[in-house]
Design a protein around this motif. Structure first.
Motif, PDB file in Angstrom:
ATOM      1  N   VAL A 156       0.853  -1.185   0.000  1.00 24.64           N
ATOM      2  CA  VAL A 156       0.000   0.000   0.000  1.00 24.64           C
ATOM      3  C   VAL A 156       0.889   1.234   0.000  1.00 24.64           C
ATOM      4  N   ALA A 157       0.352   2.338  -0.506  1.00 25.23           N
ATOM      5  CA  ALA A 157       1.075   3.607  -0.524  1.00 25.23           C
ATOM      6  C   ALA A 157       0.078   4.741  -0.379  1.00 25.23           C
ATOM      7  N   ALA A 158       0.569   5.888   0.076  1.00 28.85           N
ATOM      8  CA  ALA A 158      -0.289   7.061   0.218  1.00 28.85           C
ATOM      9  C   ALA A 158      -0.786   7.515  -1.153  1.00 28.85           C
ATOM     10  N   GLU A 159      -1.997   8.052  -1.184  1.00 32.72           N
ATOM     11  CA  GLU A 159      -2.556   8.546  -2.442  1.00 32.72           C
ATOM     12  C   GLU A 159      -3.703   9.506  -2.148  1.00 32.72           C
ATOM     13  N   ASN A 160      -4.043  10.304  -3.146  1.00 33.52           N
ATOM     14  CA  ASN A 160      -5.252  11.113  -3.115  1.00 33.52           C
ATOM     15  C   ASN A 160      -6.311  10.382  -3.931  1.00 33.52           C
ATOM     16  N   ALA A 161      -7.381   9.996  -3.278  1.00 30.08           N
ATOM     17  CA  ALA A 161      -8.450   9.241  -3.936  1.00 30.08           C
ATOM     18  C   ALA A 161      -9.630  10.170  -4.203  1.00 30.08           C
ATOM     19  N   THR A 162     -10.044  10.265  -5.468  1.00 31.20           N
ATOM     20  CA  THR A 162     -11.163  11.124  -5.862  1.00 31.20           C
ATOM     21  C   THR A 162     -12.385  10.270  -6.164  1.00 31.20           C
ATOM     22  N   PHE A 163     -13.511  10.665  -5.604  1.00 32.51           N
ATOM     23  CA  PHE A 163     -14.769   9.948  -5.796  1.00 32.51           C
ATOM     24  C   PHE A 163     -15.769  10.875  -6.480  1.00 32.51           C
ATOM     25  N   GLU A 164     -16.506  10.321  -7.423  1.00 38.31           N
ATOM     26  CA  GLU A 164     -17.496  11.093  -8.174  1.00 38.31           C
ATOM     27  C   GLU A 164     -18.888  10.532  -7.906  1.00 38.31           C
ATOM     28  N   LEU A 165     -19.825  11.428  -7.593  1.00 37.80           N
ATOM     29  CA  LEU A 165     -21.200  11.032  -7.324  1.00 37.80           C
ATOM     30  C   LEU A 165     -21.993  11.003  -8.626  1.00 37.80           C
ATOM     31  N   ARG A 166     -22.706   9.919  -8.870  1.00 39.73           N
ATOM     32  CA  ARG A 166     -23.569   9.831 -10.041  1.00 39.73           C
ATOM     33  C   ARG A 166     -24.768  10.768  -9.868  1.00 39.73           C
ATOM     34  N   PRO A 167     -25.418  11.147 -10.965  1.00 42.40           N
ATOM     35  CA  PRO A 167     -26.490  12.151 -10.877  1.00 42.40           C
ATOM     36  C   PRO A 167     -27.621  11.773  -9.936  1.00 42.40           C
ATOM     37  N   TRP A 168     -27.903  10.486  -9.800  1.00 46.74           N
ATOM     38  CA  TRP A 168     -29.041  10.082  -8.972  1.00 46.74           C
ATOM     39  C   TRP A 168     -28.693   9.905  -7.486  1.00 46.74           C
ATOM     40  N   VAL A 169     -27.411  10.096  -7.131  1.00 50.08           N
ATOM     41  CA  VAL A 169     -26.996   9.902  -5.746  1.00 50.08           C
ATOM     42  C   VAL A 169     -27.370  11.121  -4.912  1.00 50.08           C
ATOM     43  N   LYS A 170     -27.862  10.875  -3.715  1.00 46.64           N
ATOM     44  CA  LYS A 170     -28.262  11.941  -2.803  1.00 46.64           C
ATOM     45  C   LYS A 170     -27.079  12.851  -2.504  1.00 46.64           C
ATOM     46  N   ARG A 171     -27.301  14.159  -2.614  1.00 48.38           N
ATOM     47  CA  ARG A 171     -26.274  15.147  -2.331  1.00 48.38           C
ATOM     48  C   ARG A 171     -26.644  15.906  -1.071  1.00 48.38           C
ATOM     49  N   ARG A 197     -14.032  12.838  14.494  1.00 43.15           N
ATOM     50  CA  ARG A 197     -14.828  13.533  13.487  1.00 43.15           C
ATOM     51  C   ARG A 197     -14.025  14.699  12.930  1.00 43.15           C
ATOM     52  N   LEU A 198     -13.902  14.730  11.612  1.00 43.32           N
ATOM     53  CA  LEU A 198     -13.227  15.814  10.913  1.00 43.32           C
ATOM     54  C   LEU A 198     -14.277  16.793  10.391  1.00 43.32           C
ATOM     55  N   PRO A 199     -13.860  17.950   9.891  1.00 38.70           N
ATOM     56  CA  PRO A 199     -14.842  18.896   9.341  1.00 38.70           C
ATOM     57  C   PRO A 199     -15.661  18.270   8.212  1.00 38.70           C
ATOM     58  N   ASP A 200     -16.946  18.642   8.154  1.00 38.86           N
ATOM     59  CA  ASP A 200     -17.806  18.153   7.077  1.00 38.86           C
ATOM     60  C   ASP A 200     -17.295  18.636   5.722  1.00 38.86           C
ATOM     61  N   ILE A 201     -17.657  17.906   4.685  1.00 35.47           N
ATOM     62  CA  ILE A 201     -17.274  18.289   3.329  1.00 35.47           C
ATOM     63  C   ILE A 201     -18.507  18.264   2.430  1.00 35.47           C
ATOM     64  N   GLU A 202     -18.360  18.824   1.234  1.00 33.79           N
ATOM     65  CA  GLU A 202     -19.388  18.747   0.200  1.00 33.79           C
ATOM     66  C   GLU A 202     -18.711  18.455  -1.131  1.00 33.79           C
ATOM     67  N   ALA A 203     -19.432  17.804  -2.020  1.00 34.85           N
ATOM     68  CA  ALA A 203     -18.901  17.572  -3.359  1.00 34.85           C
ATOM     69  C   ALA A 203     -18.767  18.905  -4.093  1.00 34.85           C
ATOM     70  N   ASP A 204     -17.778  18.994  -5.005  1.00 36.93           N
ATOM     71  CA  ASP A 204     -17.572  20.233  -5.749  1.00 36.93           C
ATOM     72  C   ASP A 204     -18.563  20.330  -6.909  1.00 36.93           C
ATOM     73  N   ASP A 239     -18.286  19.546  -9.876  1.00 40.68           N
ATOM     74  CA  ASP A 239     -18.278  18.361 -10.744  1.00 40.68           C
ATOM     75  C   ASP A 239     -18.761  17.118 -10.007  1.00 40.68           C
ATOM     76  N   ASN A 240     -19.378  17.339  -8.854  1.00 42.62           N
ATOM     77  CA  ASN A 240     -19.888  16.237  -8.030  1.00 42.62           C
ATOM     78  C   ASN A 240     -18.772  15.303  -7.564  1.00 42.62           C
ATOM     79  N   ARG A 241     -17.616  15.885  -7.260  1.00 36.36           N
ATOM     80  CA  ARG A 241     -16.475  15.092  -6.816  1.00 36.36           C
ATOM     81  C   ARG A 241     -15.962  15.592  -5.463  1.00 36.36           C
ATOM     82  N   PHE A 242     -15.310  14.709  -4.772  1.00 37.19           N
ATOM     83  CA  PHE A 242     -14.544  15.091  -3.586  1.00 37.19           C
ATOM     84  C   PHE A 242     -13.311  14.200  -3.525  1.00 37.19           C
TER      85      PHE A 242
END
Length: 571
Positions: free
Chosen positions: A117-132, A157-164, A166-169
């Protein structure tokens, strides 16, 4: 859970047990979600497995869906896993992200193939029908160690986030990380115990006594832990007197021991050596009442006295064979003047102190100062020779001999630079500060009294170990081990340096050093050594034996004290 679903399609995991409070020295010790390592107090330590579980259980409910691999779950590019849980009714969802190094995630059965395993930045994208919505973020890192070698970040607990737009975080995922990202923003919490954690008392208090009168019928007696057969509280026939009775009538289908020795139940500490065990028993014809000291879990070792209904008695190493023949050493044997009465109880007593055993039947001495091995330690035993309904009453375990009192300081206080040694382990569960160590999750070996860690000045054959300020980043302090089994067996503690691997070794001359694999076999006989150890968590002892090894003599323990006098050389 994450790896189980992604790799194998498993939707649940069973933790056996949720809370475990076994005597150390019995199988699967510390395999529970929460371990209360002192059954006599209820004291418990690490909550790490509990908070790891909370990453899922506080953000999901029964009936939620687990999204398929490549459809919301899957592998992280640089190693690790992610899994999404979704509520088909409300649209709420929870994403868990896990990246644990291979050497911190061993599997007992079967062993996992090696992975990186190695450190990485993982980006997740929400599909249009996913609850935001605003997303809560909870975080643990089981490999981010503080200066003392312990894990600092657990279910925070860390600070809350929101998708950008492009529906990504994006999440930074370091080795050891466990994230929960969820639409559930209210409810989850890192709670506190409803009652204070019971104070630790490392040594089981003695004397212990039980007449079994206070239990409901068919219940097990407090502390007695059945290993072969089953022992329950029942009435003695039609009388109101309650006794503990062996219940199994024939050899069961065994998982481990398939019918080697007679039924037995144990109690106490694996460190015990000098104790008196006494009880009254009544057995049907051909049966025996047996008492034991210094026994291991399956009665393969230990000093055992059995008295048979025909009047024979045997003092042996290990329990009686179901086949009727003793396989261990016989220390003493003989026959009473008459057979045992069939309608009344017979009282037995067995005392072991150092290299001598004393036995009595109904108060009459049958042997005194019988020579026995002084190398063994272990549990107190009640048992019998066959699958018979043998009854026990008025069981008692007491201290015996002089080695139970408070310890005088054995050596000056440990300090940085002081050498480490191996000396005879303190007896009977006494906690000696020079022998009290802690296995850290960073692979450090911390001396509790000084707060310092074992340290190898160089990664080379023969390097002596000393104490140094704990530093989880210093590879010379990382003594890797199979922490799932080092409390239940002998294991190597390995220091890695490039392509070289060295094991923590000890010598019968008192030295502690690094040794290449199997170098002990090549050492001169007068400097014999060992390179595997077992950790005894109640006393904090790192021992060179788990079960007694007669050829090695009495166990040696890692210590900050140089041994005094001459140590026997085992040849």
């Amino acid at each position: 859970m994450a790896s189980h679903w992604v790799k194998q399609g498993l939707t649940s995991s069973i933790m056996w047990n949720l809370v475990g409070s076994y005597f150390h020295g019995t199988a699967w010790y510390a395999s529970s979600r929460l371990t209360a390592q002192e059954p006599w107090t209820g004291h418990y330590g690490s909550m790490s497995p509990v908070w790891a579980t909370a990453h899922v259980t506080q953000f999901t409910k029964p009936g939620w869906d687990i999204l398929e691999v490549d459809g919301g779950s899957g592998h992280l590019p640089a190693g690790g896993f992610y899994v999404t849980y979704a509520d088909p009714s409300s649209g709420d969802w929870t994403l868990t992200i896990v990246k644990i190094s291979a050497d911190h995630a061993p599997c007992t059965r079967p062993a996992l193939p090696h992975y990186e395993v190695a450190a990485e930045n993982a980006t997740f994208e929400l599909r249009p029908w996913v609850k935001r919505s605003t997303l809560s973020v909870w975080y643990s890192n089981f490999e981010a160690f503080g200066a003392d070698g312990r894990v600092d970040s657990l279910f925070k607990r860390l600070p809350d986030i929101e998708a950008d737009g492009d529906n990504r975080f994006t999440v930074e995922v370091q080795p050891g990380a466990y994230y929960t990202i969820s639409t559930i923003t209210k409810g989850p919490t890192k709670g506190e115990p409803a009652a204070p954690v019971p104070a630790s008392q490392p040594r089981m208090p003695l004397p212990y006594a039980d007449d079994f009168e206070d239990y409901p019928v068919s219940q097990e007696a407090k502390y007695w832990s059945d290993q072969i057969g089953v022992f329950e509280v029942h009435h003695d026939g039609s009388t109101p007197n309650k006794v503990m009775r062996q219940m199994v009538p024939e050899t069961p289908i065994g998982w481990w021991d398939l019918g080697t020795r007679g039924p037995m139940t144990l109690l106490g500490m694996k460190e015990w050596q000098d104790i008196n065990v006494s009880a009254a028993f009544k057995a049907p014809s051909g049966g025996a009442g047996c008492l034991g000291t210094r026994a291991n879990q399956m009665w393969e070792t230990g000093i055992t006295l059995c008295v048979f209904t025909d009047g024979r008695y045997v003092l042996s190493d290990g329990g009686p064979s179901l086949a009727g023949e003793y396989k261990g050493k016989i220390y003493a044997s003989g026959k009473l003047p008459s057979p045992l009465p069939s309608s009344s109880f017979t009282s037995l007593s067995l005392t072991t102190v150092g290299g001598a055993a004393h036995g009595a039947v109904d108060g009459q001495v049958i042997f005194s100062s019988a020579p026995i091995s002084d190398a063994g330690t272990g549990f107190a035993i009640l048992g019998t020779n066959a699958w018979l309904p043998v009854l026990f009453d008025d069981a008692r375990v007491e201290q015996a001999g002089p080695d139970w009192g408070p310890l005088a300081p054995a050596c000056p206080a440990a300090e940085a630079g002081a050498a480490l040694f191996a000396r005879p382990c303190e007896k009977n569960g006494r906690v000696a500060e020079d022998q009290r160590f802690e296995l850290l999750p960073s692979w450090g070996l911390r001396h509790v009294g000084s707060g310092l860690c074992a340290f190898a000045g160089s990664a080379a054959e023969g390097t002596r170990l000393s104490l140094s300020t704990c530093d989880p980043k210093d590879a010379r302090q990382r003594l890797k081990n199979d922490y799932t089994t080092i409390r239940n067996s002998l294991q190597e503690l390995t220091l890695e340096a490039g392509n070289s691997r060295f094991h923590l070794a000890g010598g019968f001359d008192g030295s502690v050093f690094l040794a290449a694999k199997r170098s002990a076999d090549r050492l001169p006989r007068q400097v014999q050594s060992w390179d595997s150890w077992s950790f005894f968590p109640n006393t904090g002892q790192l021992r060179n034996q788990y079960d007694p090894n007669e050829s090695m003599g009495y166990p040696r323990c890692l210590s900050t004290c140089k041994p005094t006098g001459s140590l026997p050389i085992v040849v």
